[in-house]
Design a protein around this motif. Structure first.
Motif: not given
Length: 290
Positions: A160-161, A266-271
């Motif tokens: 994802l990163f 941005l990855c945290e938004a997906a999580r």
């Protein structure tokens, strides 16, 4: 008499032993020490590889200051290591994203990363081809990224990163992120994220992108870019993951480093989207970095 190979030390999990040996061979580096968070695993790796064992990652970073350092174990590249790694003589390469509380990561935003994340799609030959196509045909209306690996090659969080770094630098920060996860519960610690994920991204000017990610497959990275009456698909070709990681030790590839805190936001938004089942606005997380 041929010159001796530069030294390499590594902090890995047991399943990454074969990958480590392949990286050392591709990069023409001599393995001299290994460690793992579980001391028994570290001892077993040391015995199998017939090299020195180190039971503490901070000790490894300082004791082997003149050796290249590879961090492979998920979550081992912690924020608390950054200052130490920044003062090492030889570079540190990581295949796991920076981990730590988001408020601590904020302090690293915009700085030169303490370790270089590899492999980075934006550093690939294929990305250069996409930029050439963009110069000729303009910005795309849509894009699709497939980024897959096996469990010993990285985590779903790592994939994802990489994909989010590509998206952020090529298309910009998305307005909305809607993600779906398959593979168990969503862990509190992102580096423990495993399984499969699809991510839908919406940008300004009616542009869109999708991500297809997994750490339960074989290695594959492919990007499809669509513009008016034109498309281009690029991938890594026959280049192995070990070769891609080994290239990270090359001084010629010091450019294109990822601003880890921003990409992790941005990855945290997906999580969060996987947890809530709703679309999330990355701007709310990115706002913490302003």
């Amino acid at each position: 008499m041929p010159a001796a190979y530069p030294h390499l030390v590594a902090w890995i999990s047991p399943s990454q032993e074969a990958l480590l040996k392949a990286v050392a061979k591709e990069a023409k580096l001599k393995l001299v020490a290994v460690g793992s968070s579980n001391k028994d695993d570290g001892a077993a790796l040391s015995a199998t590889l017939k090299i020195e064992r180190c039971d503490d990652i901070r000790t490894m970073a300082t004791q082997f200051d003149d050796a290249f350092f590879l961090i492979g174990e998920a979550g081992a590249y912690e924020h608390s290591l950054c200052e130490l790694l920044q003062h090492r003589t030889k570079p540190t390469i990581t295949i796991t994203p920076l981990s730590g509380e988001i408020d601590l990561l904020m302090h690293e935003a915009g700085k030169t990363p303490a370790a270089k994340f590899v492999p980075l799609m934006r550093r690939s030959i294929g990305f250069g081809q996409i930029l050439d196509e963009t110069d000729q045909f303009g910005m795309p209306a849509a894009a699709h990224c497939t980024v897959l690996c096996s469990p010993h090659e990285g985590t779903l969080w790592s994939r994802l990163f990489d994909a989010m770094d590509f998206v952020d630098h090529y298309l910009g920060a998305p307005d909305l992120v809607h993600a779906f996860h398959s593979g168990g519960n969503i862990p509190d610690e992102p580096n423990k994220l495993r399984g499969h994920m699809t991510v839908q991204l919406r940008f300004g000017d009616q542009r869109c992108a999708t991500l297809f990610l997994s750490d339960q497959s074989s290695w594959k990275r492919e990007v499809l870019v669509l513009s008016d009456n034109h498309s281009v698909t690029v991938d890594d070709g026959d280049v192995s993951l070990a070769s891609l990681i080994a290239a990270g030790f090359s001084e010629e590839q010091t450019q294109h480093t990822a601003d880890a805190p921003r990409i992790l936001a941005l990855c945290e938004a997906a999580r969060l989207s996987c947890l809530t089942g709703n679309s999330e606005q990355p701007s709310k997380v990115l706002g913490m970095f302003q």
